[in-house]
Design a protein around this motif. Structure first.
Motif, short mmCIF file in Angstrom:
data_model
loop_
_atom_site.label_atom_id
_atom_site.label_comp_id
_atom_site.label_asym_id
_atom_site.label_seq_id
_atom_site.Cartn_x
_atom_site.Cartn_y
_atom_site.Cartn_z
N SER A 79 38.62 39.99 47.89
CA SER A 79 38.32 39.86 46.46
C SER A 79 39.22 38.81 45.82
CB SER A 79 38.49 41.20 45.76
OG SER A 79 37.55 42.15 46.22
N LEU A 80 40.51 38.86 46.13
CA LEU A 80 41.46 37.91 45.55
C LEU A 80 41.15 36.47 45.99
CD1 LEU A 80 44.79 39.90 45.87
CD2 LEU A 80 43.70 39.19 43.74
N PHE A 81 40.83 36.30 47.27
CA PHE A 81 40.56 34.96 47.79
C PHE A 81 39.34 34.33 47.12
CE2 PHE A 81 38.55 32.10 50.89
CZ PHE A 81 39.59 31.20 51.09
N VAL A 82 38.25 35.09 47.05
CA VAL A 82 37.03 34.55 46.44
C VAL A 82 37.22 34.37 44.94
CG1 VAL A 82 34.56 34.93 46.10
CG2 VAL A 82 35.64 35.61 48.25
N MET A 83 38.01 35.23 44.32
CA MET A 83 38.29 35.09 42.90
C MET A 83 38.97 33.77 42.60
SD MET A 83 40.37 37.75 40.44
CE MET A 83 39.35 39.11 41.05
N ALA A 84 39.90 33.36 43.48
CA ALA A 84 40.59 32.08 43.30
C ALA A 84 39.58 30.93 43.35
CB ALA A 84 41.66 31.90 44.38
N LEU A 85 38.65 30.98 44.30
CA LEU A 85 37.62 29.94 44.39
C LEU A 85 36.73 29.93 43.14
CD1 LEU A 85 36.49 30.32 48.13
CD2 LEU A 85 38.11 28.68 47.15
N THR A 109 33.53 39.80 42.69
CA THR A 109 34.87 39.90 43.29
C THR A 109 35.86 40.70 42.45
OG1 THR A 109 35.58 37.82 42.26
CG2 THR A 109 34.56 37.68 44.43
N ALA A 110 35.45 41.10 41.24
CA ALA A 110 36.40 41.77 40.34
C ALA A 110 36.56 43.24 40.67
CB ALA A 110 35.95 41.59 38.89
#
Length: 399
Positions: A79-85, A109-110
């Motif tokens: 979730s954190l990785f895709v949120m950054a993107l 992703t939240a």
């Protein structure tokens, strides 16, 4: 377990910072990419918030069930990785439709907060759950203090700067989690993933069938719809009513975050210890009702700023409700419960922004029959009253 505990709190704080960073610039950004007036920007702001929330509603139970089956660690890190993107996409967006796409992915992703709450349920004793859920709320509040203030300051460098900062914060959280986050789901508590059960409606039915849970879910939903009036219209309301700048909006949201952090980090433990969760919830909801009435008719910006930390006292409701529902839910369904709560919160985020921004637009127009920009707060007050009555009349089986 101390480092993972701190990491989860840090992750929630960074997540809140990422959200808060972009709030002060949203009205200006929407006008920049779409044109139009502040009132029309408020409508698009509601669409963006609703898009985000709709994805949370659909995917919240899916991710909750996935975390019950495959663990909190993998769901949290992905979730954190895709949120950054996603924040990178938002930073580069040149049209309203790319902003909508960014909110679609962001909503999926939240799951950070829900997964963090499931982790807290895994590692907490029953008597400590309200306090530990309160710490999550406090961490969110601290992030909300830093996020809007930093976002307001970064707005000096353009409407895209806060998105780049949010992307960097999410990447930092991901990197830390890779090294310190353990897995708390064991073979004893692991539950096989079922796509049928991960359906939001089926998950809701499964959790609502537990003794005493159903009325609490309704109260949680009504409370969430009401309380979401703040992020839904605050930037538009304070711009229209008080003429605040993005920097001032960021400061005001920071003041609210300080109050929320103080309440959920310091007040929830003694409140639930001495008054019990039930009376704590009744007090918090009653306080919100009074706050909404005042904000509905308030015309003085200085008084509004002074009132903000006081209105944050109502934030005591959420951890107490979470604790009541968590104690009534088996260990093997904690992730599913958090997914359902995320789904209900997301549904409130679907409904509240569309309704509240529409009400604001109707009462803030130059040709409005009744000029009352605070009208959304009065609607929120009515919904809170319904939730208050429902909770007061509900069985006391979980107290």
């Amino acid at each position: 377990m101390r480092l993972p505990f701190l990491f989860v709190l840090l992750t929630v704080m960074i997540d809140a910072m990422g959200i808060g960073l972009v709030l002060p610039i949203m009205p200006e950004l929407i006008v920049e990419v779409q044109g139009g007036t502040l009132a029309s920007a408020a409508i698009w702001g509601g669409v963006l918030s609703t898009t985000f929330a709709a994805m949370q509603f659909v995917f919240g139970p899916i991710l909750g069930n996935l975390s019950d089956a495959y663990g909190r660690r993998v769901v949290l890190l992905v979730s954190l990785f895709v949120m950054a993107l996603d924040y990178v996409v938002m930073a580069l967006a040149g049209s309203i439709w790319l902003l909508v796409l960014g909110r679609l992915v962001g909503g999926i992703t939240a799951a950070t907060h829900a997964t963090a709450a499931a982790f807290m349920a895994d590692v907490s004793k029953p008597k400590d759950k309200a306090a530990n859920f309160g710490l999550l709320g406090a961490a969110f509040g601290v992030g909300f203090v830093l996020g809007p203030v930093i976002g307001g300051l970064l707005s000096e460098y353009g409407t895209r700067a806060p998105f780049w900062a949010a992307a960097g914060l999410s990447t930092l959280a991901f990197a830390i989690g890779v090294f310190v986050m353990p897995e708390t789901v064991t073979d004893k508590t692991r539950r096989t993933f079922s796509l049928r059960r991960a359906n939001p409606v089926n998950s809701l039915r499964a959790i609502a069938s537990l003794p005493g849970i159903r009325p609490m879910l309704w109260v949680y939903f009504l409370y969430s719809v009401s309380i979401y009036v703040y992020p839904a219209i605050w930037a538009y309301f304070t711009t229209e009513r008080f003429g605040w700048s993005p920097q001032m909006i960021g400061l005001s949201l920071g003041v609210y975050g300080i109050g929320m952090a103080a309440v959920q980090g310091g007040l929830i433990r003694p409140a639930t210890r001495y008054f019990g969760e039930r009376r704590t919830i009744i007090f918090g909801m009653g306080f919100e009702i009074v706050s909404f009435i005042i904000l509905g008719f308030l015309t003085n910006g200085f008084i509004a700023l002074m009132l903000i930390p006081i209105t944050a006292i109502g934030a005591i409701v959420t951890p107490a409700l979470q604790a009541m529902t968590s104690r009534a839910t088996p260990d093997s369904q904690q992730g599913e419960l958090q997914g359902v709560l995320t789904s209900l919160h997301a549904m409130s985020m679907v409904i509240s922004p569309l309704v509240m921004t529409s009400v604001f637009a109707q009462f803030a127009r130059p040709d409005a029959v009744l000029y009352l920009p605070g009208a959304p707060f009065l609607l929120a007050m009515l919904l809170m009253v319904v939730g208050f009555v429902l909770f007061f009349r509900s069985p006391k089986v979980m107290t």
